[in-house]
Design a protein around this motif. Structure first.
Motif, PDB file in Angstrom:
ATOM      1  N   PRO A 267       0.810  -1.233   0.000  1.00 27.95           N
ATOM      2  CA  PRO A 267       0.000   0.000   0.000  1.00 27.95           C
ATOM      3  C   PRO A 267       0.844   1.285   0.000  1.00 27.95           C
ATOM      4  CG  PRO A 267      -0.902  -1.586   1.558  1.00 27.95           C
ATOM      5  CD  PRO A 267       0.414  -2.148   1.093  1.00 27.95           C
ATOM      6  N   GLN A 268       2.078   1.195   0.501  1.00 28.10           N
ATOM      7  CA  GLN A 268       2.949   2.383   0.521  1.00 28.10           C
ATOM      8  C   GLN A 268       3.419   2.790  -0.867  1.00 28.10           C
ATOM      9  OE1 GLN A 268       5.565   0.695   3.868  1.00 28.10           O
ATOM     10  NE2 GLN A 268       5.645   2.897   4.202  1.00 28.10           N
ATOM     11  N   VAL A 269       3.295   1.873  -1.841  1.00 30.98           N
ATOM     12  CA  VAL A 269       3.570   2.247  -3.230  1.00 30.98           C
ATOM     13  C   VAL A 269       2.251   2.254  -4.016  1.00 30.98           C
ATOM     14  CG1 VAL A 269       5.995   1.590  -3.244  1.00 30.98           C
ATOM     15  CG2 VAL A 269       4.285  -0.139  -3.804  1.00 30.98           C
TER      16      VAL A 269
ATOM     17  N   GLN B  38       5.242  -6.491  12.399  1.00 34.76           N
ATOM     18  CA  GLN B  38       4.016  -5.920  12.965  1.00 34.76           C
ATOM     19  C   GLN B  38       3.716  -4.556  12.339  1.00 34.76           C
ATOM     20  OE1 GLN B  38       3.477  -6.775  17.444  1.00 34.76           O
ATOM     21  NE2 GLN B  38       5.619  -7.234  17.079  1.00 34.76           N
ATOM     22  N   HIS B  39       4.759  -3.752  12.120  1.00 35.63           N
ATOM     23  CA  HIS B  39       4.591  -2.436  11.502  1.00 35.63           C
ATOM     24  C   HIS B  39       4.042  -2.575  10.076  1.00 35.63           C
ATOM     25  CE1 HIS B  39       6.202   1.829  10.740  1.00 35.63           C
ATOM     26  NE2 HIS B  39       5.867   1.399   9.531  1.00 35.63           N
ATOM     27  N   GLU B  40       4.617  -3.505   9.302  1.00 38.64           N
ATOM     28  CA  GLU B  40       4.203  -3.652   7.895  1.00 38.64           C
ATOM     29  C   GLU B  40       2.819  -4.306   7.776  1.00 38.64           C
ATOM     30  OE1 GLU B  40       5.891  -1.877   6.017  1.00 38.64           O
ATOM     31  OE2 GLU B  40       7.664  -1.720   7.293  1.00 38.64           O
ATOM     32  N   ILE B  41       2.515  -5.253   8.665  1.00 43.70           N
ATOM     33  CA  ILE B  41       1.183  -5.877   8.629  1.00 43.70           C
ATOM     34  C   ILE B  41       0.129  -4.829   9.006  1.00 43.70           C
ATOM     35  CG2 ILE B  41      -0.296  -7.632   9.714  1.00 43.70           C
ATOM     36  CD1 ILE B  41       2.234  -9.487   9.700  1.00 43.70           C
ATOM     37  N   ASP B  42       0.479  -3.910   9.900  1.00 47.62           N
ATOM     38  CA  ASP B  42      -0.402  -2.770  10.173  1.00 47.62           C
ATOM     39  C   ASP B  42      -0.759  -2.050   8.869  1.00 47.62           C
ATOM     40  OD1 ASP B  42      -0.861  -2.839  12.885  1.00 47.62           O
ATOM     41  OD2 ASP B  42       0.502  -1.197  13.402  1.00 47.62           O
ATOM     42  N   HIS B  43       0.260  -1.785   8.035  1.00 53.58           N
ATOM     43  CA  HIS B  43       0.010  -1.084   6.758  1.00 53.58           C
ATOM     44  C   HIS B  43      -1.010  -1.853   5.913  1.00 53.58           C
ATOM     45  CE1 HIS B  43       2.662   2.335   6.755  1.00 53.58           C
ATOM     46  NE2 HIS B  43       3.742   1.620   6.997  1.00 53.58           N
ATOM     47  N   LEU B  44      -0.920  -3.185   5.928  1.00 53.17           N
ATOM     48  CA  LEU B  44      -1.848  -3.991   5.122  1.00 53.17           C
ATOM     49  C   LEU B  44      -3.275  -3.880   5.653  1.00 53.17           C
ATOM     50  CD1 LEU B  44       0.301  -7.216   4.577  1.00 53.17           C
ATOM     51  CD2 LEU B  44       0.260  -5.122   3.223  1.00 53.17           C
TER      52      LEU B  44
ATOM     53  N   GLY C 190      10.093   4.631  12.860  1.00 56.05           N
ATOM     54  CA  GLY C 190       9.846   5.642  11.844  1.00 56.05           C
ATOM     55  C   GLY C 190       9.128   4.948  10.701  1.00 56.05           C
ATOM     56  N   CYS C 191       8.675   5.716   9.706  1.00 55.40           N
ATOM     57  CA  CYS C 191       7.946   5.117   8.589  1.00 55.40           C
ATOM     58  C   CYS C 191       8.185   5.946   7.335  1.00 55.40           C
ATOM     59  CB  CYS C 191       6.454   5.078   8.912  1.00 55.40           C
ATOM     60  SG  CYS C 191       5.455   4.429   7.562  1.00 55.40           S
ATOM     61  N   LEU C 192       8.444   5.258   6.221  1.00 58.31           N
ATOM     62  CA  LEU C 192       8.712   5.966   4.966  1.00 58.31           C
ATOM     63  C   LEU C 192       7.501   6.775   4.496  1.00 58.31           C
ATOM     64  CD1 LEU C 192      10.616   3.121   3.048  1.00 58.31           C
ATOM     65  CD2 LEU C 192      11.618   5.146   4.133  1.00 58.31           C
ATOM     66  N   SER C 193       6.296   6.398   4.959  1.00 57.61           N
ATOM     67  CA  SER C 193       5.083   7.124   4.556  1.00 57.61           C
ATOM     68  C   SER C 193       4.662   8.187   5.569  1.00 57.61           C
ATOM     69  CB  SER C 193       3.926   6.137   4.354  1.00 57.61           C
ATOM     70  OG  SER C 193       4.187   5.292   3.258  1.00 57.61           O
TER      71      SER C 193
HETATM   72 NI    NI Z   1       5.627   2.236   7.623  1.00 59.52          NI
END
Ligand code: NI
Length: 176
Positions: A52-54, A136-142, A94-97
């Motif tokens: 989703p970040q892309v 956990q951070h990336e699954i949050d994004h999903l 931190g987060c790239l988005s």
């Molecule tokens: Ni992130």
């Protein structure tokens, strides 16, 4: 390979629950896309990136915890699902988005995640270190969740105000 554009909050795609990848979608095209995701993460640079970040609302993530944990290298997980979690951990993320934002986020210490690899084969990965935090951070994004959903409404509001100003300035710089 291509570097993909990373979208920032408050982009609507970052708030959506991403779609499961169907078995017949796991093909060379998808593997090429995953290569691009890995390249984009490396170039950013980042330790994790979710589709989703892309701006692709699919349940795919890439991670590379090797900067903190040499036991692992770059990896890709399709349809990841946390099947066990235990303990507690607090880590500054931190987060790239979410540019120019860092916050201590409370998460589980240990997670067990079931996923499909790039060949569609079911795998299980278990970790209680840096990778557990990334997953956990990336699954949050999903699931349409960003770090901003883990902080107080006040902190979130102040950040969104600040980033709106920065994004406006960037837009002006590009157009003038
Ligand atoms: Ni992130």
């Amino acid at each position: 390979m291509a570097i993909l554009e990373i979208i920032d909050v408050p982009h609507p795609t970052l708030k959506m629950r991403a779609k499961e990848v169907a078995a017949n979608e796991i093909n060379d095209d998808l593997r090429r896309f995953i290569e691009d995701m890995l390249e984009t993460m490396k170039e950013a640079p980042g330790v994790g990136l979710a589709a989703p970040q892309v701006n692709v609302s699919k349940r795919i993530l890439v991670a590379d915890p090797s900067s903190e944990d040499v036991a692992y290298g770059p990896m890709a997980l399709i349809n990841p699902e946390i099947i066990e979690m235990s303990g507690e951990n607090c880590f500054e993320e931190g987060c790239l988005s979410v540019p120019e934002f860092r916050a201590e986020i409370k998460r589980s210490k240990r997670v067990k995640v079931r996923y499909l690899d790039i060949w569609g084969k079911e795998q299980i990965i278990e970790d209680e270190g840096f990778l557990a935090i990334i997953l956990q951070h990336e699954i949050d994004h999903l699931n349409g969740i960003t770090m901003l959903d883990h902080v107080s409404p006040m902190k979130r509001m102040m950040y969104l105000k600040k980033i709106k100003k920065i994004q406006k300035k960037e837009k002006q710089a590009v157009t003038s």
